[in-house]
Design a protein around this motif. Structure first.
Motif, mmCIF file in Angstrom:
data_model
loop_
_atom_site.group_PDB
_atom_site.id
_atom_site.type_symbol
_atom_site.label_atom_id
_atom_site.label_comp_id
_atom_site.label_asym_id
_atom_site.label_seq_id
_atom_site.Cartn_x
_atom_site.Cartn_y
_atom_site.Cartn_z
ATOM 1 N N ILE A 71 42.746 11.239 21.595
ATOM 2 C CA ILE A 71 41.566 12.023 22.962
ATOM 3 C C ILE A 71 42.559 12.265 24.014
ATOM 4 O O ILE A 71 42.267 13.189 25.069
ATOM 5 C CB ILE A 71 40.205 10.866 22.550
ATOM 6 C CG1 ILE A 71 39.456 10.527 22.030
ATOM 7 C CG2 ILE A 71 39.808 11.577 24.301
ATOM 8 C CD1 ILE A 71 38.672 9.686 22.440
ATOM 9 N N LYS A 72 43.122 11.295 24.963
ATOM 10 C CA LYS A 72 44.029 11.899 26.023
ATOM 11 C C LYS A 72 44.573 12.931 26.107
ATOM 12 O O LYS A 72 44.572 14.013 26.802
ATOM 13 C CB LYS A 72 45.172 10.195 26.195
ATOM 14 C CG LYS A 72 45.582 10.542 27.644
ATOM 15 C CD LYS A 72 46.785 9.486 27.852
ATOM 16 C CE LYS A 72 47.607 9.647 28.890
ATOM 17 N NZ LYS A 72 48.673 8.701 29.102
ATOM 18 N N ASP A 77 38.507 27.943 27.158
ATOM 19 C CA ASP A 77 38.335 27.374 26.330
ATOM 20 C C ASP A 77 38.018 27.718 24.433
ATOM 21 O O ASP A 77 37.313 27.898 24.234
ATOM 22 C CB ASP A 77 37.406 26.321 26.945
ATOM 23 C CG ASP A 77 37.882 24.976 25.914
ATOM 24 O OD1 ASP A 77 38.580 24.864 25.479
ATOM 25 O OD2 ASP A 77 36.666 23.996 26.016
ATOM 26 N N ARG A 109 43.436 20.805 26.046
ATOM 27 C CA ARG A 109 42.302 21.398 26.840
ATOM 28 C C ARG A 109 42.365 21.917 28.213
ATOM 29 O O ARG A 109 42.065 22.648 28.470
ATOM 30 C CB ARG A 109 40.942 20.629 27.454
ATOM 31 C CG ARG A 109 40.088 21.825 26.891
ATOM 32 C CD ARG A 109 38.550 20.714 26.463
ATOM 33 N NE ARG A 109 38.615 20.095 25.588
ATOM 34 C CZ ARG A 109 38.581 18.990 25.329
ATOM 35 N NH1 ARG A 109 38.960 18.250 25.613
ATOM 36 N NH2 ARG A 109 38.270 18.668 23.790
ATOM 37 N N GLY A 110 43.338 20.963 28.934
ATOM 38 C CA GLY A 110 43.084 21.800 30.453
ATOM 39 C C GLY A 110 44.624 22.300 30.770
ATOM 40 O O GLY A 110 44.146 23.314 31.682
ATOM 41 N N ASN A 159 44.544 15.562 23.552
ATOM 42 C CA ASN A 159 43.547 16.488 23.396
ATOM 43 C C ASN A 159 42.870 16.914 25.086
ATOM 44 O O ASN A 159 42.652 17.896 25.175
ATOM 45 C CB ASN A 159 41.946 16.083 22.468
ATOM 46 C CG ASN A 159 42.170 16.358 21.424
ATOM 47 O OD1 ASN A 159 43.155 16.738 21.132
ATOM 48 N ND2 ASN A 159 41.183 15.947 20.695
ATOM 49 N N ARG A 160 42.609 15.907 26.249
ATOM 50 C CA ARG A 160 42.070 16.202 27.487
ATOM 51 C C ARG A 160 43.214 17.163 28.269
ATOM 52 O O ARG A 160 42.958 18.023 28.919
ATOM 53 C CB ARG A 160 41.989 14.909 27.950
ATOM 54 C CG ARG A 160 40.134 14.265 27.949
ATOM 55 C CD ARG A 160 40.698 13.738 28.102
ATOM 56 N NE ARG A 160 38.716 12.397 27.407
ATOM 57 C CZ ARG A 160 38.549 11.550 28.325
ATOM 58 N NH1 ARG A 160 38.607 10.199 28.242
ATOM 59 N NH2 ARG A 160 37.006 10.813 28.076
ATOM 60 N N LEU A 161 44.674 16.838 27.736
ATOM 61 C CA LEU A 161 45.533 17.247 28.844
ATOM 62 C C LEU A 161 45.914 18.697 27.796
ATOM 63 O O LEU A 161 46.063 19.233 28.622
ATOM 64 C CB LEU A 161 46.960 16.442 28.322
ATOM 65 C CG LEU A 161 47.276 14.945 28.857
ATOM 66 C CD1 LEU A 161 48.503 14.284 28.808
ATOM 67 C CD2 LEU A 161 47.534 15.285 30.469
ATOM 68 N N MET A 176 44.491 20.763 18.295
ATOM 69 C CA MET A 176 42.656 19.920 18.020
ATOM 70 C C MET A 176 41.869 20.046 17.109
ATOM 71 O O MET A 176 41.129 18.819 17.284
ATOM 72 C CB MET A 176 42.146 21.045 19.964
ATOM 73 C CG MET A 176 42.886 20.627 21.180
ATOM 74 S SD MET A 176 42.129 21.046 22.461
ATOM 75 C CE MET A 176 41.122 20.261 22.663
ATOM 76 N N ARG A 198 40.345 16.394 15.678
ATOM 77 C CA ARG A 198 39.643 15.482 15.609
ATOM 78 C C ARG A 198 39.320 15.208 14.382
ATOM 79 O O ARG A 198 38.675 14.492 13.934
ATOM 80 C CB ARG A 198 39.191 16.834 15.941
ATOM 81 C CG ARG A 198 37.008 16.732 15.839
ATOM 82 C CD ARG A 198 35.767 18.104 16.395
ATOM 83 N NE ARG A 198 36.077 18.553 14.974
ATOM 84 C CZ ARG A 198 35.267 18.465 14.227
ATOM 85 N NH1 ARG A 198 34.383 17.131 13.663
ATOM 86 N NH2 ARG A 198 35.381 19.476 12.807
#
Length: 303
Positions: free
Chosen positions: A184-185, A201, A191-192, A187-189, A207, A211
């Motif tokens: 999750i961490k 996006d 995605r950013g 993926n957030r980086l 990703m 998932r």
């Protein structure tokens, strides 16, 4: 049982696109599950019902059957833990991954787990005594009187309950939790960075794969815990129930819960490989090819 055997054959061919490390663990899990089904269903259940007076009921042989059953069960559980830890290292420990996630390490871990499981299960061999002796031949297995009075056996039983499956459940939850948090961490980086770089996006294949990994990990954890929960609950409360509950017949709720727990525990050995292997596209393709092969061969012969 058939699926475990088919899984071993398909995985052995090495055409599933999996690393040799993962293949080793999956083959070990399938082999342990297959051995567990053979011992528990064929040598125990079917033999006890339809062949009640065979050499398998001679006390030493009967005790060996019990030891093999416990060893196979222990291997099945701890191979799952070992594989979960391997995936945790592969995703969360990038520095350790090149050294740990290898075929050699997987083989060593599998051998160590198998040896420890066999040695630990061998202790139960000395628990059983013959129920009856006919012509100097001991028959059947019953628990010796020391089992009900010795504090050592009581302590060992509690330790055994913790090692299988309480500790494995805890470890699987911890490793999967840390793995999911890392995914999750990341993926957030990711995605950013993608949104910052492209201003939109879009769908990211990496990703999407992560998932699917989360879904796979949760499916494994839920499967293992749910199918073992009835057995764990019964085992932890058995000493209290055994002395205070009066209805101990085969139709009583205690016996029904016990047998239901055994059934779900056995089912767990048949579903772990399904969860891991059937989620792989190439494995499904190899399975389909294996099913089609006999018909293709017949058509070819008649042409």
């Amino acid at each position: 049982m058939e699926f475990n055997l088919v899984a071993i054959v398909i995985l052995y061919q090495g055409n599933c696109g999996l690393s040799k490390c993962i293949t080793c663990y999956l083959m070990a899990m399938s082999a342990a599950d297959l051995l567990l089904v053979i011992i528990n269903i064929i040598l125990n259940r079917i033999n006890n019902i339809y062949f009640p007076l065979t050499f398998l009921f001679i006390t030493p042989v009967c005790a060996v059957r019990a030891v093999l059953l416990l060893a196979a069960l222990d291997c099945s559980v701890w191979f799952t833990v070992a594989f979960t830890f391997d995936r945790f290292v592969a995703i969360c420990c990038q520095k350790l991954k090149p050294r740990y996630c290898t075929e050699k390490t997987a083989t060593v871990v599998i051998v160590i787990v198998a040896v420890i499981s066999c040695l630990r299960s061998t202790v139960w061999y000395f628990l059983f005594v013959p129920s009856i002796i006919i012509d100097n031949v001991p028959w059947f297995c019953i628990q010796g009187p020391d089992y009900y009075t010795s504090p050592l056996w009581a302590a060992y039983e509690w330790i055994d309950s913790i090692l299988t499956p309480l500790l494995p459940i805890f470890l699987i939850l911890v490793f999967n939790g840390l793995t999911v948090r890392n995914i999750i961490k990341a993926n957030r980086l990711r995605r950013g960075f993608r949104c910052h770089g492209s201003g939109q996006d879009n769908i990211d294949p990496e990703m999407e794969n992560r998932r699917k990994s989360i879904i796979l990990l949760f499916a494994l954890s839920a499967n293992f815990i749910l199918l073992w929960m009835t057995y764990v609950t019964h085992s932890l409360n058995w000493q209290v129930i055994n002395y205070n509950y009066l209805d101990k017949t085969i139709s009583g709720p205690v016996y029904v819960a016990q047998q239901f727990g055994f059934m779900l525990r056995l089912l767990s050995s048949c579903t772990n490989t399904c969860i891991y292997a059937l989620t792989q596209t190439k494995f499904r393709e190899e399975l389909k090819n294996g099913i089609k092969y006999p018909f293709t061969l017949i058509v070819t012969l008649f042409k």
